[in-house]
Structure formats: structure tokens, C-alpha cells
Scaffold this active site. Structure first.
Site, PDB file in Angstrom:
ATOM      1  N   ASN A  35      36.903  31.796  32.039  1.00  0.00           N
ATOM      2  CA  ASN A  35      37.670  31.943  30.788  1.00  0.00           C
ATOM      3  C   ASN A  35      38.860  32.890  30.962  1.00  0.00           C
ATOM      4  OD1 ASN A  35      36.535  34.483  30.817  1.00  0.00           O
ATOM      5  ND2 ASN A  35      35.538  34.320  28.812  1.00  0.00           N
ATOM      6  N   GLY A  39      39.429  37.452  35.116  1.00  0.00           N
ATOM      7  CA  GLY A  39      39.918  36.708  36.283  1.00  0.00           C
ATOM      8  C   GLY A  39      41.362  36.265  36.086  1.00  0.00           C
ATOM      9  N   SER A 121      22.220  42.359  39.433  1.00  0.00           N
ATOM     10  CA  SER A 121      22.791  43.696  39.678  1.00  0.00           C
ATOM     11  C   SER A 121      21.708  44.738  39.929  1.00  0.00           C
ATOM     12  CB  SER A 121      23.595  44.107  38.449  1.00  0.00           C
ATOM     13  OG  SER A 121      23.898  45.482  38.501  1.00  0.00           O
ATOM     14  N   TYR A 146      24.075  45.221  29.572  1.00  0.00           N
ATOM     15  CA  TYR A 146      24.438  44.517  30.810  1.00  0.00           C
ATOM     16  C   TYR A 146      23.196  44.290  31.666  1.00  0.00           C
ATOM     17  CZ  TYR A 146      26.544  43.955  35.501  1.00  0.00           C
ATOM     18  OH  TYR A 146      26.888  43.508  36.763  1.00  0.00           O
ATOM     19  N   LYS A 150      21.175  40.826  32.673  1.00  0.00           N
ATOM     20  CA  LYS A 150      20.989  40.396  34.069  1.00  0.00           C
ATOM     21  C   LYS A 150      19.508  40.125  34.342  1.00  0.00           C
ATOM     22  CE  LYS A 150      25.198  40.480  35.866  1.00  0.00           C
ATOM     23  NZ  LYS A 150      25.880  39.230  36.239  1.00  0.00           N
ATOM     24  N   ASN A 175      27.138  48.031  44.945  1.00  0.00           N
ATOM     25  CA  ASN A 175      28.551  48.183  44.536  1.00  0.00           C
ATOM     26  C   ASN A 175      29.477  47.469  45.511  1.00  0.00           C
ATOM     27  OD1 ASN A 175      26.969  50.265  43.114  1.00  0.00           O
ATOM     28  ND2 ASN A 175      28.967  50.799  42.270  1.00  0.00           N
ATOM     29  N   PHE A 207      33.967  61.725  37.441  1.00  0.00           N
ATOM     30  CA  PHE A 207      33.023  62.035  36.360  1.00  0.00           C
ATOM     31  C   PHE A 207      31.772  62.642  36.978  1.00  0.00           C
ATOM     32  CE2 PHE A 207      35.663  58.511  34.774  1.00  0.00           C
ATOM     33  CZ  PHE A 207      36.223  59.161  33.679  1.00  0.00           C
ATOM     34  N   ARG A 214      26.562  55.825  45.796  1.00  0.00           N
ATOM     35  CA  ARG A 214      26.488  54.378  45.625  1.00  0.00           C
ATOM     36  C   ARG A 214      26.373  53.737  46.997  1.00  0.00           C
ATOM     37  NH1 ARG A 214      25.941  56.046  41.216  1.00  0.00           N
ATOM     38  NH2 ARG A 214      26.809  55.297  39.237  1.00  0.00           N
TER      39      ARG A 214
HETATM   40  P1  NAD Z   1      35.219  40.060  37.715  1.00  0.00           P
HETATM   41  O1  NAD Z   1      35.398  40.566  36.337  1.00  0.00           O
HETATM   42  O2  NAD Z   1      36.367  40.138  38.648  1.00  0.00           O
HETATM   43  O3  NAD Z   1      34.675  38.557  37.695  1.00  0.00           O
HETATM   44  C1  NAD Z   1      33.998  37.973  36.610  1.00  0.00           C
HETATM   45  C2  NAD Z   1      34.670  36.652  36.297  1.00  0.00           C
HETATM   46  O4  NAD Z   1      33.952  35.991  35.239  1.00  0.00           O
HETATM   47  C3  NAD Z   1      36.120  36.817  35.807  1.00  0.00           C
HETATM   48  O5  NAD Z   1      36.952  35.890  36.469  1.00  0.00           O
HETATM   49  C4  NAD Z   1      36.036  36.527  34.313  1.00  0.00           C
HETATM   50  O6  NAD Z   1      37.257  36.014  33.799  1.00  0.00           O
HETATM   51  C5  NAD Z   1      34.902  35.532  34.272  1.00  0.00           C
HETATM   52  N1  NAD Z   1      34.183  35.486  32.983  1.00  0.00           N
HETATM   53  C6  NAD Z   1      33.706  36.537  32.261  1.00  0.00           C
HETATM   54  N2  NAD Z   1      33.109  36.091  31.138  1.00  0.00           N
HETATM   55  C7  NAD Z   1      33.188  34.731  31.183  1.00  0.00           C
HETATM   56  C8  NAD Z   1      32.779  33.702  30.297  1.00  0.00           C
HETATM   57  N3  NAD Z   1      32.143  33.982  29.156  1.00  0.00           N
HETATM   58  N4  NAD Z   1      33.037  32.416  30.640  1.00  0.00           N
HETATM   59  C9  NAD Z   1      33.693  32.114  31.788  1.00  0.00           C
HETATM   60  N5  NAD Z   1      34.126  33.045  32.646  1.00  0.00           N
HETATM   61  C10 NAD Z   1      33.875  34.341  32.351  1.00  0.00           C
HETATM   62  O7  NAD Z   1      33.964  40.855  38.312  1.00  0.00           O
HETATM   63  P2  NAD Z   1      33.235  40.755  39.730  1.00  0.00           P
HETATM   64  O8  NAD Z   1      33.080  42.149  40.201  1.00  0.00           O
HETATM   65  O9  NAD Z   1      33.881  39.736  40.580  1.00  0.00           O
HETATM   66  O10 NAD Z   1      31.784  40.240  39.262  1.00  0.00           O
HETATM   67  C11 NAD Z   1      31.275  38.949  39.571  1.00  0.00           C
HETATM   68  C12 NAD Z   1      29.798  38.926  39.237  1.00  0.00           C
HETATM   69  O11 NAD Z   1      29.097  39.863  40.070  1.00  0.00           O
HETATM   70  C13 NAD Z   1      29.468  39.334  37.790  1.00  0.00           C
HETATM   71  O12 NAD Z   1      28.389  38.529  37.352  1.00  0.00           O
HETATM   72  C14 NAD Z   1      29.039  40.778  37.914  1.00  0.00           C
HETATM   73  O13 NAD Z   1      28.173  41.161  36.863  1.00  0.00           O
HETATM   74  C15 NAD Z   1      28.316  40.736  39.241  1.00  0.00           C
HETATM   75  N6  NAD Z   1      28.204  42.044  39.896  1.00  0.00           N
HETATM   76  C16 NAD Z   1      29.318  42.672  40.372  1.00  0.00           C
HETATM   77  C17 NAD Z   1      29.177  43.908  41.025  1.00  0.00           C
HETATM   78  C18 NAD Z   1      30.352  44.651  41.601  1.00  0.00           C
HETATM   79  O14 NAD Z   1      30.140  45.728  42.191  1.00  0.00           O
HETATM   80  N7  NAD Z   1      31.577  44.149  41.504  1.00  0.00           N
HETATM   81  C19 NAD Z   1      27.897  44.472  41.190  1.00  0.00           C
HETATM   82  C20 NAD Z   1      26.796  43.810  40.639  1.00  0.00           C
HETATM   83  C21 NAD Z   1      26.942  42.582  40.024  1.00  0.00           C
HETATM   84  C1  UD1 Z   2      28.962  48.882  39.388  1.00  0.00           C
HETATM   85  C2  UD1 Z   2      29.549  47.582  38.817  1.00  0.00           C
HETATM   86  C3  UD1 Z   2      28.513  46.848  38.003  1.00  0.00           C
HETATM   87  C4  UD1 Z   2      27.293  46.641  38.883  1.00  0.00           C
HETATM   88  C5  UD1 Z   2      26.764  47.967  39.461  1.00  0.00           C
HETATM   89  C6  UD1 Z   2      25.639  47.690  40.453  1.00  0.00           C
HETATM   90  C7  UD1 Z   2      31.922  47.374  38.258  1.00  0.00           C
HETATM   91  C8  UD1 Z   2      33.011  47.724  37.327  1.00  0.00           C
HETATM   92  N1  UD1 Z   2      30.707  47.874  37.955  1.00  0.00           N
HETATM   93  O1  UD1 Z   2      28.623  49.813  38.339  1.00  0.00           O
HETATM   94  O2  UD1 Z   2      29.013  45.568  37.590  1.00  0.00           O
HETATM   95  O3  UD1 Z   2      26.287  45.969  38.186  1.00  0.00           O
HETATM   96  O4  UD1 Z   2      27.826  48.606  40.173  1.00  0.00           O
HETATM   97  O5  UD1 Z   2      25.356  48.816  41.222  1.00  0.00           O
HETATM   98  O6  UD1 Z   2      32.116  46.659  39.221  1.00  0.00           O
HETATM   99  N2  UD1 Z   2      33.718  57.052  38.482  1.00  0.00           N
HETATM  100  C9  UD1 Z   2      34.517  58.186  38.570  1.00  0.00           C
HETATM  101  N3  UD1 Z   2      35.843  58.068  38.290  1.00  0.00           N
HETATM  102  C10 UD1 Z   2      36.433  56.885  37.926  1.00  0.00           C
HETATM  103  C11 UD1 Z   2      35.602  55.732  37.840  1.00  0.00           C
HETATM  104  C12 UD1 Z   2      34.249  55.855  38.123  1.00  0.00           C
HETATM  105  O7  UD1 Z   2      34.043  59.281  38.875  1.00  0.00           O
HETATM  106  O8  UD1 Z   2      37.656  56.845  37.680  1.00  0.00           O
HETATM  107  C13 UD1 Z   2      32.285  57.181  38.813  1.00  0.00           C
HETATM  108  C14 UD1 Z   2      31.338  56.642  37.758  1.00  0.00           C
HETATM  109  O9  UD1 Z   2      31.104  57.596  36.752  1.00  0.00           O
HETATM  110  C15 UD1 Z   2      30.098  56.367  38.626  1.00  0.00           C
HETATM  111  C16 UD1 Z   2      30.688  55.923  39.972  1.00  0.00           C
HETATM  112  O10 UD1 Z   2      32.036  56.381  39.957  1.00  0.00           O
HETATM  113  O11 UD1 Z   2      29.362  57.548  38.810  1.00  0.00           O
HETATM  114  C17 UD1 Z   2      30.662  54.415  40.171  1.00  0.00           C
HETATM  115  O12 UD1 Z   2      31.217  53.784  39.019  1.00  0.00           O
HETATM  116  P1  UD1 Z   2      31.558  52.217  38.953  1.00  0.00           P
HETATM  117  O13 UD1 Z   2      32.420  51.831  40.088  1.00  0.00           O
HETATM  118  O14 UD1 Z   2      32.030  51.921  37.575  1.00  0.00           O
HETATM  119  O15 UD1 Z   2      30.162  51.520  39.313  1.00  0.00           O
HETATM  120  P2  UD1 Z   2      28.719  51.413  38.626  1.00  0.00           P
HETATM  121  O16 UD1 Z   2      28.641  52.080  37.304  1.00  0.00           O
HETATM  122  O17 UD1 Z   2      27.789  51.839  39.702  1.00  0.00           O
END
Ligand code: NAD
Ligand code: UD1
Length: 309
Positions: A35, A39, A121, A146, A150, A175, A207, A214
Site C-alpha cells: 500500500n 514502501g 519478530s 505490534y 505478530k 534487528n 535513548f 541488539r
Molecule cells: P518497511 O516498513 O520498510 O516494510 C513494510 C512494507 O509493508 C512497506 O513497503 C509498507 O508500505 C508495506 N505495508 C504496510 N502496511 C501495509 C498494508 N496494510 N498493506 C500493504 N502493504 C503494507 O519495514 P521492514 O523493516 O522492511 O519490515 C518488513 C517486515 O519485517 C515487517 O513485517 C516487519 O514487522 C518485519 N520485521 C522487521 C524487522 C526489522 O528490524 N526491520 C524486525 C522484525 C520484523
Molecule cells: C526493531 C524493529 C521492529 C522489530 C524489532 C525486533 C524497526 C523500526 N523496528 O525494534 O520492527 O520487530 O526490532 O527486534 O525496524 N534508539 C536510540 N536513538 C534513536 C533511535 C533508537 O537510542 O534515534 C534506541 C531505541 O530506544 C532502542 C534501540 O535504539 O533502544 C533500537 O531501536 P529500534 O531500531 O527502533 O529497534 P527495536 O525497538 O529493537
């Protein structure tokens, strides 16, 4: 290889778009349902005739049914990835993060599609890790909408496995970092924020005391894993952690960034975020035994890739 596409929900996002690239490179046809809430079409090689982009919502059951039609497998990554967004707006994020998964399961059942990769996650464990490496049997303690969504999604996938023969490969990502992670929100992934601000010479906010840890995984390593799970003939039951069993504190991360960039702007320490998880580190034995995990990309190399982006 069958010519029918792999559906990647959330394929225009950070992780999804890397998976799309890898699938296309292996010769698969790919259909993306996204959507575009976070993205971007610019993350996708839209000129590739083997890629189709459907702009729409996974909460729209009729649309998901059409998107799954004719696919050989699904990678379900669409979700609102910000934990904090789910705290601020649980009702809306539930549509994406939970109803979306149910719609995918039901559409797969109706079309007889079996294989599905799911992005769960580490958040499902809450603070139960207590600084130790968390294995998959650690009691679940979802602290946020969240994490609840999940965990509920995992359980629905398991219901459809038992009842309707779905083949879910459920991954609890720790992460993930790398190019295309969007740094634009204060709740974006910490590495994407720190790198962007460091490159622009803007002050960095930590923070807490920066000693929270992580388990960071480079996105390219994750994508290799997802491809292997897609192609395995038989999947074992139950979720697998995706982490390196390596704890990196934010202070260590800042030192790594300083090493790659040759310095850092001002770093300010403020109060920790409410509900922030202190330590998160994966026991990855199950991951290694099921899927293997070739030599992971070192943090410094992953950061360099990100900087080059
Ligand atoms: P992202 O936000 O870049 O990707 C999510 C994508 O889903 C985006 O393109 C967004 O537009 C799309 N989206 C959101 N809601 C939607 C909806 N209702 N319908 C259709 N599309 C939708 O984030 P990401 O980091 O690439 O995360 C991908 C997946 O991995 C997510 O499910 C996220 O919860 C999971 N995840 C990510 C991390 C991380 O560290 N990045 C960790 C744990 C789990
Ligand atoms: C991340 C993912 C989440 C996933 C989870 C799994 C994102 C945005 N979040 O959450 O989808 O399910 O890992 O482990 O991808 N922080 C700072 N300064 C900043 C930003 C963050 O100190 O400017 C700190 C936060 O307080 C936290 C740490 O960095 O302590 C990591 O934060 P963040 O990257 O948001 O990850 P998670 O909360 O672990």
C-alpha cells in the site's frame, strides 16, 4: 522452476525490496502487493517485465484473494514495522499486522497455495530474554500491539498449517539493517537514523545509557535465508529466530560508525523510551540447523554498504 509468480506483500519496503531483487535475479517472476505506506516504488525495478506491482492493502480481503491467485508461494512481509506506531494507534496497525495475515492465509487456502514465509519478530519475547540468548521456547511476553499481532499471526499460520496444509516458514527477525531502511521517522531503525544523522553532521540522540543491546543482521544475509526457506522441499514446524547470537550495544554501534565515517557528530543521552527492551540476542541454533547461515556480513561491512547507498 514454475513461471507462476511469488507474491511478496510489503515488497516495496526495506526488506521486501531486497527479497524482490534476489527473487528476480534467481529467475522467479514476482508480484508485489504493497500500500506504499512506508514502501516506495523507487525501491523496485519496475522496468523488469517479470515484476508486477499491485498497490493496495493486505487488509482488503478481496484484493488479497486476487493477488494470491496463480502464485506458487507467498512471502508475507507487509506490516507497520514501527513498534511505537502500534502503541500510538493499535486499531489501525492491527488491520495491517493481523487482519492482513488472516487474509493471506484464507486466500492461500482458497487458491491451494501452500508455501508462505512470514516476518515475525523478536518482539514476541518482550523482556523475557533477560540478557541471555533467547531460544524459541522462551515464554512469549508481547508488550505491545505490534508484538501481540505478530504472535497472533504466527498462531493463525499454524492453525492453517494443521487444518489446511499450509507450509509456513515463520521467522522471528531480530534487528535487520542495510540500504533502503527508511530513516525518516523518529521510530525508524536505529542504524538508519544514526547513519543518516552522522553523514549530515546532525546531533545523535541515544535513548538511555547506550548500553542496551541488539542482535543486528545485515539484510543481504536475511534475504539469502528467505530464499533457502522458499526452496526447501520440507519445512519443520515452529518459528525460528533470525539473529547472530551477538549482542551489540548502541555505544559499540556508535564506535563502529565513527570507525567507518572517521568521526561522529555530537551524541546526547536522554531518558530511555518507555517499554524499550533492554537486551535482545538470539539463540540461533534452530536457524543454523534448519537453514544454515553462511558467514554473516560483518557489521563494519554492512555499515559501509549502507553508506555507499
Ligand atoms: P518497511 O516498513 O520498510 O516494510 C513494510 C512494507 O509493508 C512497506 O513497503 C509498507 O508500505 C508495506 N505495508 C504496510 N502496511 C501495509 C498494508 N496494510 N498493506 C500493504 N502493504 C503494507 O519495514 P521492514 O523493516 O522492511 O519490515 C518488513 C517486515 O519485517 C515487517 O513485517 C516487519 O514487522 C518485519 N520485521 C522487521 C524487522 C526489522 O528490524 N526491520 C524486525 C522484525 C520484523
Ligand atoms: C526493531 C524493529 C521492529 C522489530 C524489532 C525486533 C524497526 C523500526 N523496528 O525494534 O520492527 O520487530 O526490532 O527486534 O525496524 N534508539 C536510540 N536513538 C534513536 C533511535 C533508537 O537510542 O534515534 C534506541 C531505541 O530506544 C532502542 C534501540 O535504539 O533502544 C533500537 O531501536 P529500534 O531500531 O527502533 O529497534 P527495536 O525497538 O529493537
Amino acid at each position: 522452476m514454475s513461471d507462476s509468480p511469488i507474491l511478496v506483500t510489503g515488497g516495496a519496503g526495506f526488506i521486501g525490496s531486497h527479497l524482490v531483487d534476489a527473487l528476480l535475479a534467481k529467475g522467479y517472476a514476482v508480484r508485489v502487493l504493497d500500500n506504499l505506506s512506508s514502501g516506495k516504488p523507487g525501491n523496485l525495478p519496475l522496468e523488469n517485465p517479470r515484476l508486477e506491482l499491485i498497490v493496495g492493502d493486505v487488509a482488503d480481503a478481496a484484493l488479497v484473494l486476487r493477488a494470491v491467485a496463480g502464485c506458487q508461494a507467498v512471502a508475507h512481509l507487509a506490516a507497520v514495522a514501527s513498534v511505537q506506531a502500534s502503541v500510538d494507534d493499535p486499531v489501525s496497525t492491527h488491520q495491517s499486522n493481523f487482519v492482513g495475515t488472516l487474509n493471506v492465509c484464507e486466500a492461500m487456502r482458497q487458491h491451494g497455495v501452500k508455501r508462505v514465509l512470514f516476518a515475525s519478530s523478536a518482539a514476541v519475547y518482550g523482556n523475557n530474554g533477560e540478557g541471555l540468548a533467547i531460544d524459541e521456547d522462551t515464554p512469549k511476553a508481547p508488550l505491545t500491539p505490534y508484538a501481540v499481532d505478530k504472535l497472533g499471526s504466527e498462531q493463525y499460520l499454524d492453525f492453517y498449517r494443521r487444518q489446511h496444509g499450509l507450509e509456513p516458514a515463520i521467522f522471528r527477525f531480530f534487528n535487520i539493517f542495510g540500504p533502503r531502511q527508511d530513516p525518516s521517522s523518529p521510530y525508524s531503525g536505529v542504524i538508519s537514523i544514526f547513519i543518516e544523522r552522522a553523514q549530515q553532521g546532525l546531533p545523535i540522540t541515544v535513548f538511555g545509557d547506550g548500553e542496551q543491546t541488539r542482535d543486528f543482521v545485515y539484510v543481504g544475509d536475511l534475504v539469502g535465508l528467505l530464499l533457502r526457506a522458499l526452496e526447501l522441499p520440507v519445512l519443520e514446524v515452529g518459528a525460528a529466530n533470525v539473529g547472530l547470537n551477538r549482542a551489540t550495544s548502541l555505544n559499540q554501534l556508535l564506535a563502529e560508525i565513527a570507525g567507518v565515517l572517521g568521526g561522529l557528530p555530537q551524541v546526547t543521552y536522554v531518558a530511555a523510551r518507555a517499554g524499550d527492551i533492554r537486551h535482545s540476542r538470539a539463540n540461533n541454533q534452530r536457524l543454523l540447523s534448519r537453514y544454515g547461515f553462511p558467514e554473516p556480513t560483518p557489521m563494519a561491512m554492512g555499515l559501509a554498504q549502507l553508506l555507499a547507498h
